[in-house]
Design a protein around this motif. Structure first.
Motif, PDB file in Angstrom:
ATOM      1  N   SER A  49       0.820  -1.212   0.000  1.00 33.84           N
ATOM      2  CA  SER A  49       0.000   0.000   0.000  1.00 33.84           C
ATOM      3  C   SER A  49       0.851   1.257   0.000  1.00 33.84           C
ATOM      4  CB  SER A  49      -0.899  -0.018   1.238  1.00 33.84           C
ATOM      5  OG  SER A  49      -2.104   0.613   0.965  1.00 33.84           O
ATOM      6  N   VAL A  50       2.125   1.131  -0.367  1.00 36.83           N
ATOM      7  CA  VAL A  50       3.046   2.244  -0.125  1.00 36.83           C
ATOM      8  C   VAL A  50       2.718   3.470  -0.982  1.00 36.83           C
ATOM      9  CG1 VAL A  50       4.940   1.622  -1.719  1.00 36.83           C
ATOM     10  CG2 VAL A  50       5.439   2.714   0.459  1.00 36.83           C
ATOM     11  N   ARG A  51       2.224   3.226  -2.203  1.00 36.53           N
ATOM     12  CA  ARG A  51       1.769   4.331  -3.055  1.00 36.53           C
ATOM     13  C   ARG A  51       0.413   3.960  -3.643  1.00 36.53           C
ATOM     14  NH1 ARG A  51       7.158   4.253  -3.162  1.00 36.53           N
ATOM     15  NH2 ARG A  51       7.073   2.323  -4.350  1.00 36.53           N
ATOM     16  N   GLY A 201      15.087  -4.877   7.306  1.00 32.91           N
ATOM     17  CA  GLY A 201      14.346  -4.089   8.284  1.00 32.91           C
ATOM     18  C   GLY A 201      14.008  -2.754   7.654  1.00 32.91           C
ATOM     19  N   GLN A 202      12.963  -2.080   8.118  1.00 33.09           N
ATOM     20  CA  GLN A 202      12.631  -0.757   7.563  1.00 33.09           C
ATOM     21  C   GLN A 202      13.745   0.231   7.868  1.00 33.09           C
ATOM     22  OE1 GLN A 202      10.492  -0.350   5.460  1.00 33.09           O
ATOM     23  NE2 GLN A 202       9.030  -2.006   5.794  1.00 33.09           N
ATOM     24  N   ASN A 203      14.458  -0.003   8.965  1.00 33.82           N
ATOM     25  CA  ASN A 203      15.519   0.907   9.378  1.00 33.82           C
ATOM     26  C   ASN A 203      16.518   0.067  10.157  1.00 33.82           C
ATOM     27  OD1 ASN A 203      17.100   2.840  10.613  1.00 33.82           O
ATOM     28  ND2 ASN A 203      15.432   3.807  11.726  1.00 33.82           N
ATOM     29  N   SER A 334      13.288   6.719  -7.544  1.00 32.49           N
ATOM     30  CA  SER A 334      12.651   8.006  -7.284  1.00 32.49           C
ATOM     31  C   SER A 334      11.156   7.885  -7.473  1.00 32.49           C
ATOM     32  CB  SER A 334      13.239   9.104  -8.147  1.00 32.49           C
ATOM     33  OG  SER A 334      13.814   8.571  -9.289  1.00 32.49           O
ATOM     34  N   PHE A 335      10.431   8.560  -6.597  1.00 30.41           N
ATOM     35  CA  PHE A 335       8.979   8.422  -6.546  1.00 30.41           C
ATOM     36  C   PHE A 335       8.312   9.776  -6.560  1.00 30.41           C
ATOM     37  CE2 PHE A 335      10.904   5.065  -3.882  1.00 30.41           C
ATOM     38  CZ  PHE A 335      10.553   3.957  -4.659  1.00 30.41           C
ATOM     39  N   ILE A 336       7.122   9.777  -7.151  1.00 23.43           N
ATOM     40  CA  ILE A 336       6.257  10.940  -7.047  1.00 23.43           C
ATOM     41  C   ILE A 336       5.473  10.791  -5.756  1.00 23.43           C
ATOM     42  CG2 ILE A 336       4.123  11.845  -8.030  1.00 23.43           C
ATOM     43  CD1 ILE A 336       5.380  11.610 -10.737  1.00 23.43           C
ATOM     44  N   TYR A 337       5.433  11.836  -4.954  1.00 23.38           N
ATOM     45  CA  TYR A 337       4.696  11.770  -3.696  1.00 23.38           C
ATOM     46  C   TYR A 337       3.257  11.316  -3.950  1.00 23.38           C
ATOM     47  CZ  TYR A 337       1.772  13.094   0.146  1.00 23.38           C
ATOM     48  OH  TYR A 337       0.818  13.054   1.129  1.00 23.38           O
ATOM     49  N   LYS A 339      -0.417  10.517  -1.944  1.00 20.11           N
ATOM     50  CA  LYS A 339      -1.198  10.747  -0.719  1.00 20.11           C
ATOM     51  C   LYS A 339      -1.674   9.432  -0.137  1.00 20.11           C
ATOM     52  CE  LYS A 339      -4.060  14.860  -0.896  1.00 20.11           C
ATOM     53  NZ  LYS A 339      -5.405  15.358  -1.125  1.00 20.11           N
ATOM     54  N   ARG A 340      -1.374   9.169   1.129  1.00 24.16           N
ATOM     55  CA  ARG A 340      -1.870   7.946   1.767  1.00 24.16           C
ATOM     56  C   ARG A 340      -2.859   8.296   2.860  1.00 24.16           C
ATOM     57  NH1 ARG A 340      -2.348   5.734  -1.356  1.00 24.16           N
ATOM     58  NH2 ARG A 340      -2.183   3.561  -0.756  1.00 24.16           N
ATOM     59  N   THR A 341      -4.054   7.760   2.761  1.00 27.37           N
ATOM     60  CA  THR A 341      -5.110   8.050   3.729  1.00 27.37           C
ATOM     61  C   THR A 341      -4.653   7.723   5.147  1.00 27.37           C
ATOM     62  OG1 THR A 341      -6.686   7.424   2.050  1.00 27.37           O
ATOM     63  CG2 THR A 341      -7.531   7.541   4.302  1.00 27.37           C
TER      64      THR A 341
HETATM   65  N1  SAH Z   1      11.878   2.104   5.482  1.00 27.15           N
HETATM   66  C1  SAH Z   1      12.426   2.542   4.304  1.00 27.15           C
HETATM   67  C2  SAH Z   1      11.462   2.706   3.168  1.00 27.15           C
HETATM   68  C3  SAH Z   1      10.213   1.901   3.034  1.00 27.15           C
HETATM   69  S1  SAH Z   1       9.082   2.402   1.790  1.00 27.15           S
HETATM   70  C4  SAH Z   1      13.070   3.893   4.553  1.00 27.15           C
HETATM   71  O1  SAH Z   1      12.728   4.619   5.451  1.00 27.15           O
HETATM   72  O2  SAH Z   1      13.929   4.238   3.802  1.00 27.15           O
HETATM   73  C5  SAH Z   1      10.103   2.527   0.340  1.00 27.15           C
HETATM   74  C6  SAH Z   1      10.158   3.874  -0.252  1.00 27.15           C
HETATM   75  O3  SAH Z   1       8.892   4.256  -0.748  1.00 27.15           O
HETATM   76  C7  SAH Z   1      10.531   4.990   0.708  1.00 27.15           C
HETATM   77  O4  SAH Z   1      11.897   5.080   0.911  1.00 27.15           O
HETATM   78  C8  SAH Z   1       9.983   6.212   0.013  1.00 27.15           C
HETATM   79  O5  SAH Z   1      10.927   6.788  -0.842  1.00 27.15           O
HETATM   80  C9  SAH Z   1       8.831   5.660  -0.809  1.00 27.15           C
HETATM   81  N2  SAH Z   1       7.541   6.101  -0.269  1.00 27.15           N
HETATM   82  C10 SAH Z   1       6.994   5.800   0.924  1.00 27.15           C
HETATM   83  N3  SAH Z   1       5.802   6.424   1.060  1.00 27.15           N
HETATM   84  C11 SAH Z   1       5.589   7.131  -0.071  1.00 27.15           C
HETATM   85  C12 SAH Z   1       4.556   7.986  -0.521  1.00 27.15           C
HETATM   86  N4  SAH Z   1       3.484   8.253   0.218  1.00 27.15           N
HETATM   87  N5  SAH Z   1       4.662   8.536  -1.773  1.00 27.15           N
HETATM   88  C13 SAH Z   1       5.754   8.270  -2.542  1.00 27.15           C
HETATM   89  N6  SAH Z   1       6.763   7.486  -2.149  1.00 27.15           N
HETATM   90  C14 SAH Z   1       6.699   6.919  -0.924  1.00 27.15           C
END
Ligand code: SAH
Ligand code: SF4
Ligand code: F3S
Length: 439
Positions: A49-51, A201-203, A334-337, A339-341
């Motif tokens: 569900s990240v984007r 891990g996420q971090n 690289s990602f376009i931002y 919006k996540r509810t």
């Molecule tokens: N835990 C990792 C990333 C997990 S999500 C970190 O913090 O680096 C993988 C990638 O998706 C993120 O690094 C970010 O660049 C991208 N991402 C996360 N949420 C996003 C969003 N709402 N819109 C666009 N890109 C997003």
């Protein structure tokens, strides 16, 4: 009874790792894998569900199963993963996707065999989602995709709550696995012929912070490095705010730890980083990367960048480009931002129009590609060592693999070397990969 299954995995390595466990559980129940989702007895969608486009894709692909189930009425359709941790999505499955039989989340994948049996014996739809962890479940059977390399999750969840990101809501709070269990798992993998592990891990840099034993990521790297038989240790993702000198030293000093650092910076602009809740500045990124490059000269540093975060200006984007140039990233996602509810950034003012986001992405990509090509050019005419991961579908003499620092290499070689480490002479360095021949 049709005891075949197919798992469709979306999203990141965490999901791939979870799918290997779901596959392991199904095999333990006597199921066998099939490639054809239309005729399978059980189909599992492991969702991301990240984007927004990840959600859209899953709903689109789920739609087709309404008709598949007409020709294959026995089929059980299960959906799990990050999308299922969000109530509005589960609601949509409940009301608009009657073809789905079983829904579970990220915290209860170990319960899947039970949920499947419940559905098969009652023929009712089964929904089970846990809001957070009920503790770490260890020792699930794992059906590994490759014999020679493996993911090993060292922690789950995330405590960072970056304002754009859904992951802390879908994966819960950070929980580190006891290091004894991680080491035991990797020893068993190595004894079984596994050459490479990727610690997940996420971090990863905050590994151990939730535990009381004063054992941190650098300690883990050193202990994994000492495991006999293992050749390569990878790890991801690194967060710039927690990247300690101890970790830099461990990477520099441990021969098996790969100098491949996925350092997700997200932006190069201090004001945007603050609004993202990332906890570091432009100057911190540049200084950190300089420190890594001087201590580990062969390091390949890759990153993730988001453009079009709410309120980002053209000048802010220039800061990001400055950072990209100063850090000379080897490659980037690289990602376009998006919006996540439920995330704070979704309700921020000054959301950026789509056309502007796209223009900014193109500008960023041009800059990244130029630098990536330069970073790869140094490998021209050099010999590199490659873990061979597979053959090309169209030409079995054409192999693919990665260097220790993570560069993708396509080369002519002996198909029997899949799963081993070989030397490859690079004839052509390209922007995204290296081309060569086995020596
Ligand atoms: N835990 C990792 C990333 C997990 S999500 C970190 O913090 O680096 C993988 C990638 O998706 C993120 O690094 C970010 O660049 C991208 N991402 C996360 N949420 C996003 C969003 N709402 N819109 C666009 N890109 C997003
Ligand atoms: Fe998301 Fe930030 Fe956690 Fe990465 S660190 S998973 S971007 S909240
Ligand atoms: Fe996606 Fe969940 Fe991974 S949202 S990126 S599958 S942690």
């Amino acid at each position: 009874m049709n005891k075949t299954y197919k798992i469709m995995t979306y999203g990141c390595q965490m999901n791939e790792n979870d799918s290997e466990k779901i596959s392991g559980m199904l095999k333990a129940m006597g199921y066998t894998k099939t490639e054809d989702e239309k005729t399978a007895g059980v189909v599992v969608f492991n969702t991301c569900s990240v984007r927004e486009n990840a959600d859209v894709r899953v709903f689109g692909n789920l739609g087709a199963f309404k008709s598949y189930k007409k020709t294959n009425p026995e089929m059980v359709l299960a959906v799990c993963g990050c999308m299922m941790q969000q109530p509005h999505i589960v609601e949509e499955i409940k009301t608009k996707n009657p073809q789905v039989d079983i829904v579970f989340g990220t915290h209860n994948i170990h319960r899947f065999p039970e949920l499947l049996t419940k559905h098969l014996t009652s023929d009712e739809r089964v929904f089970e989602i846990f809001e957070d962890d009920d503790g770490l479940v260890e020792n699930l059977p794992v059906d590994r995709r490759y014999p020679f390399k493996s993911y090993v999750s060292i922690m789950k969840g995330c405590n960072n709550f970056c304002t754009y990101c859904i992951v802390p809501y879908t994966r819960g709070r950070e929980v580190s696995r006891p290091h004894e269990n991680i080491i035991a798992e990797i020893k068993a993998l190595a004894a079984d012929g596994c050459l490479e592990v990727t610690l997940l891990g996420q971090n990863v840099n905050s590994y151990g912070n939730d535990r009381q034993d004063d054992y941190h990521f650098a300690d883990l790297l050193r202990d994994v490095n000492a495991i006999p038989g293992l050749q390569r240790v990878r790890f991801m993702t690194s967060h710039p705010k927690d990247f300690s000198d101890e970790v830099i030293d461990a990477i520099a000093e441990c021969d098996k730890v790969c100098p491949a650092i996925h350092l997700a910076v997200q932006s190069g602009c201090t004001a945007v980083l603050k609004a993202m809740h990332r906890g570091y500045t432009k100057e911190h990124i540049i200084a950190l990367v300089q420190k890594i490059r001087s201590r580990i000269p062969e390091a390949a540093i890759t990153t993730d960048i988001i453009v079009g975060f709410p309120g980002e200006t053209e000048a802010d984007l220039e800061d990001t480009l400055d950072v990209v140039r100063a850090c000379a990233f080897d490659a980037a996602f690289s990602f376009i931002y998006s919006k996540r509810t439920g995330t704070p950034a979704a309700v921020m003012e000054n959301q950026i129009p789509d056309d502007v986001k796209h223009q900014r992405l193109n500008k960023l990509l041009a800059c990244l590609h130029e630098i990536g090509a330069d970073r790869n050019a140094v490998y021209q005419d050099r010999d590199v060592s490659v873990l061979v991961e597979g053959t090309s579908k169209h030409n079995p003499g054409r192999l693919t693999g990665r260097t220790k620092n993570g560069k993708l290499v396509n080369f002519d070689g002996n198909p029997e070397s899949v799963g081993t480490i070989v030397t490859v002479h690079i004839d052509e360095a390209k922007t995204f990969s290296l081309d060569g021949r086995q020596v």
